[in-house]
Structures are given as structure tokens and as C-alpha cells.
Write an enzyme that holds these catalytic residues in place. Structure first.
Site, PDB file in Angstrom:
ATOM      1  N   ASP A  94       0.869  -1.178   0.000  1.00 50.79           N
ATOM      2  CA  ASP A  94       0.000   0.000   0.000  1.00 50.79           C
ATOM      3  C   ASP A  94       0.905   1.228   0.000  1.00 50.79           C
ATOM      4  O   ASP A  94       1.558   1.524   1.002  1.00 50.79           O
ATOM      5  CB  ASP A  94      -0.896  -0.002   1.243  1.00 50.79           C
ATOM      6  CG  ASP A  94      -1.937   1.117   1.220  1.00 50.79           C
ATOM      7  OD1 ASP A  94      -1.722   2.122   0.515  1.00 50.79           O
ATOM      8  OD2 ASP A  94      -2.963   0.991   1.912  1.00 50.79           O
ATOM      9  N   SER A 173      -3.573  12.898 -12.313  1.00 48.82           N
ATOM     10  CA  SER A 173      -4.569  13.690 -11.615  1.00 48.82           C
ATOM     11  C   SER A 173      -5.924  13.386 -12.242  1.00 48.82           C
ATOM     12  O   SER A 173      -6.253  12.233 -12.497  1.00 48.82           O
ATOM     13  CB  SER A 173      -4.237  15.184 -11.687  1.00 48.82           C
ATOM     14  OG  SER A 173      -5.156  15.950 -10.957  1.00 48.82           O
ATOM     15  N   TYR A 187     -12.757  14.346  -3.166  1.00 46.72           N
ATOM     16  CA  TYR A 187     -11.855  13.889  -4.231  1.00 46.72           C
ATOM     17  C   TYR A 187     -11.057  15.024  -4.873  1.00 46.72           C
ATOM     18  O   TYR A 187      -9.828  14.930  -5.021  1.00 46.72           O
ATOM     19  CB  TYR A 187     -12.684  13.163  -5.291  1.00 46.72           C
ATOM     20  CG  TYR A 187     -11.901  12.655  -6.468  1.00 46.72           C
ATOM     21  CD1 TYR A 187     -10.973  11.628  -6.334  1.00 46.72           C
ATOM     22  CD2 TYR A 187     -12.105  13.191  -7.748  1.00 46.72           C
ATOM     23  CE1 TYR A 187     -10.270  11.143  -7.427  1.00 46.72           C
ATOM     24  CE2 TYR A 187     -11.421  12.718  -8.843  1.00 46.72           C
ATOM     25  CZ  TYR A 187     -10.500  11.690  -8.683  1.00 46.72           C
ATOM     26  OH  TYR A 187      -9.801  11.229  -9.773  1.00 46.72           O
ATOM     27  N   LYS A 191      -6.744  15.745  -5.588  1.00 47.11           N
ATOM     28  CA  LYS A 191      -6.147  15.801  -6.914  1.00 47.11           C
ATOM     29  C   LYS A 191      -5.573  17.188  -7.223  1.00 47.11           C
ATOM     30  O   LYS A 191      -4.597  17.306  -7.960  1.00 47.11           O
ATOM     31  CB  LYS A 191      -7.195  15.402  -7.970  1.00 47.11           C
ATOM     32  CG  LYS A 191      -7.548  13.921  -7.937  1.00 47.11           C
ATOM     33  CD  LYS A 191      -6.332  13.049  -8.239  1.00 47.11           C
ATOM     34  CE  LYS A 191      -6.685  11.598  -8.398  1.00 47.11           C
ATOM     35  NZ  LYS A 191      -5.515  10.747  -8.759  1.00 47.11           N
TER      36      LYS A 191
END
Length: 299
Positions: A94, A173, A187, A191
């Protein structure tokens, strides 16, 4: 009239940048024999990027959490080899949790396949929902996966790239990473952070012949996109319907090409023109709800 003139000038400016970009872009990285690390490489865009690089003779290190999907991706990628020396290395980790683990797996990859020539950060996820409906833990999770999940691998390869004075780092992105959209309060910021990281990092590493690029793909038909659609508010779904959905293969081909910086930069300028129509969609939804007294729904 003034708006028309301003719009024409803006379009002309963007086209000028597009035409001049080959003169100022760095020399393309030769992929035959290059070591390419792809995070989030077990599915979607990441897997397709790995395939594109492998088709051009690169050695691939796939990094993702799910070991079973990694092995499946490895078999699929190996079908596209162009010589018997190529290798696909799989590492399950991870990339957003423990920097020391990420650093160790990058060291392992470099010991087996040589220094990393190009890192492509594709690990990420999206959750949509209205601000007050999204769990606080989701904000933390998305920032960890989408932002720190790109910081850690990049930090692990940058020293060697600077020492060798060669290297590419690509950040994946999103269109929602340059235009804040309804339903993406968790979200979009994760980004947007990628853009700031990339621009600051590029200033630091450019003197060492290391180049950083950011891709801003539109909605792409991936397993992650299908999962995201399950929780999209109505307004977000209506916005998505106004845009085209790309295949991961299409996006991957653009990213692998050196000209991707120019192409995605053009998309970035064009996306700003969508804002007006998006605002109208939200306004219409509010009017409808007020008129009929309906509650907020996701569908």
C-alpha cells in the site's frame, strides 16, 4: 463583442502554446530497456500504461495492494513482450500508508531491474457525495491514497534520478483536479494537491534533467469509475453525461507519448469552458427541487 475578441485571443494563445511546445519540451525518454515503475498497476489506466510501455521494450515494476490482481495483470502484460529479456516484476504494498515500506520495495525493484527511469503514479480512488454526507474519514482516506500515495513513491526514486541526472515522474490527476465539481469535495482537493506538488517538484529537479508531468484524464471506463458511479449525486451524474468517457487504453497511449504534457495541457484549458454549463445544471436541479419540494437524492 469584447467577450468574442477575448475568447478568440484565448484560443489563439492556447494554439500558439500547442505549436511551440515541441521546441521547449524535454527530449523523449527512450523506453527500450528502461525501468518503468507503475503504481496502481494491477487494473485500469495503470495496467494499460504498463502494457504500452512493455510494448515499447521497457522493464516493468507493478506496484499495487491486491496480489492476486497483480499476478493477473502480469500475465496480461507479458503477452505484449517484444523480446525475451523483458521482465514484469510485481510488488504488493500500500503506497499510501508507510513510507519506509514504499522505500524498501523501490530498493528491491532497483536491485532486480536497475535504477528507475520513469515512475508513473496511478494509485488512487474516488468517492463522490455531497459535502455533508461524506464521512470525515473519507476525506482523510482520499488525501492519503491520492496525495501521499504519490508523494511516497516519488520521494523514494527522486534521489537516484537526481544522481543519474535522468528520470521522469508522471502524476495521474483528473479533470476534477483542475476544476472543482459538485459531489467531489473529498476527491477534488486530493487531486488539486497533485498539481501543487508537481509544479514545486519540477522547479527543484529540472536542473538535474529530471522532468515531472501531470496527466488530467477525463472520465475513464475503469473499475474504479464504475464503483464511483454507485454513489454519485444526481447533479454529478448529469455533469458526467455532458462529457465523453474515454477507454483506459486511449488515456494510457496519450500518457506514454512524450507529447502528453501538451495534450493534457490543452484539455486543461478547454475544461474551464465547461464551468458555465456545469453551474447551469446545478441551478436547474435546485429550481426543480424547490418547485416540487423534493429532497436531495443520489438518483
Amino acid at each position: 463583442m469584447l467577450l468574442l475578441i477575448a475568447g478568440t485571443c484565448l484560443v489563439a494563445f492556447v494554439l500558439l502554446l500547442y505549436m511551440l511546445s515541441p521546441l521547449i519540451s524535454p527530449k523523449p525518454l527512450a523506453l527500450p530497456g528502461a525501468h518503468v515503475v507503475v503504481t496502481g498497476g494491477s487494473s485500469g489506466i495503470g495496467k494499460c500504461i504498463a502494457i504500452e510501455c512493455y510494448k515499447q521494450g521497457a522493464f516493468i515494476t507493478l506496484v499495487a495492494r491486491n496480489e492476486e490482481r497483480l499476478l493477473q495483470a502480469k500475465k496480461e502484460i507479458e503477452k505484449h513482450s517484444i523480446n525475451d529479456k523483458q521482465v514484469v516484476l510485481c510488488i504488493s504494498v500500500d503506497v499510501s500508508q508507510d513510507y519506509s515500506q514504499v522505500e524498501n520495495v523501490i530498493k528491491q525493484a532497483q536491485e532486480k531491474l536497475g535504477p528507475v527511469d520513469m515512475l508513473i503514479n496511478c494509485a488512487g480512488m474516488s468517492v463522490s457525495g455531497k459535502f455533508e454526507d461524506v464521512e470525515v474519514s473519507t476525506f482523510e482516506k482520499l488525501m492519503s491514497i491520492n496525495y501521499l500515495g504519490s508523494v511516497y513513491p516519488s520521494r523514494a526514486v527522486i534521489t537516484t534520478m537526481k544522481e543519474r541526472r535522468v528520470g521522469r515522474i508522471v502524476f495521474l490527476s483528473s479533470q476534477a483536479g483542475q476544476v472543482g465539481l459538485f459531489g467531489y469535495t473529498a476527491y477534488s482537493p486530493s487531486k488539486f494537491a497533485i498539481k501543487g506538488l508537481a509544479e514545486a517538484l519540477q522547479m527543484e529537479v529540472k536542473p538535474y534533467n529530471v522532468y515531472v508531468t501531470v496527466a488530467y484524464p477525463p472520465d475513464t471506463d475503469t473499475p474504479g469509475f464504475a464503483e464511483e458511479n454507485k454513489t454519485k449525486p444526481l447533479e454529478t451524474r448529469l455533469i458526467s453525461e455532458t462529457t465523453s468517457i474515454c477507454t483506459p487504453e486511449q488515456v494510457a497511449k496519450q500518457i506514454v507519448k512524450d507529447a502528453i504534457v501538451v495534450t493534457m495541457g490543452l484539455f486543461r484549458m478547454i475544461s474551464l469552458f465547461y464551468l458555465g454549463s456545469f453551474d447551469n445544471i446545478i441551478r436547474r436541479c435546485m429550481i426543480e427541487r424547490t418547485k416540487y419540494g423534493t429532497a436531495d437524492k443520489t438518483a
